[in-house]
Motif scaffolding. Sequence first.
Motif: not given
Length: 74
Positions: A18-39
């Motif tokens: 599965v692929l997801y494409t997004g836009v952010t102004n803080d990539l580090t924080v956004r990736l952490e959010q994606h990780y925390q939201n898994r499941g």
Amino acid sequence: MKGLHYFVYIVTNPNKTVLYTGVTNDLTVRLEQHYQNRGDKATFTGKYHCYKLLYYEIFSGIEQAISREKEIKG
């Protein structure tokens, strides 16, 4: 704001199905959010466990970043 950057990024799940494409102004924080939201079935990336970064591009303006995101999704 001077020095502010925008990122267009693509993340995937551990099986790379599965692929997801997004836009952010803080990539580090956004990736952490994606990780925390898994499941978390309330979000697309959570439902499909998309938190592994595959690719990103940096832009100086939000308009350019959004345009590129649309181009990738198109």
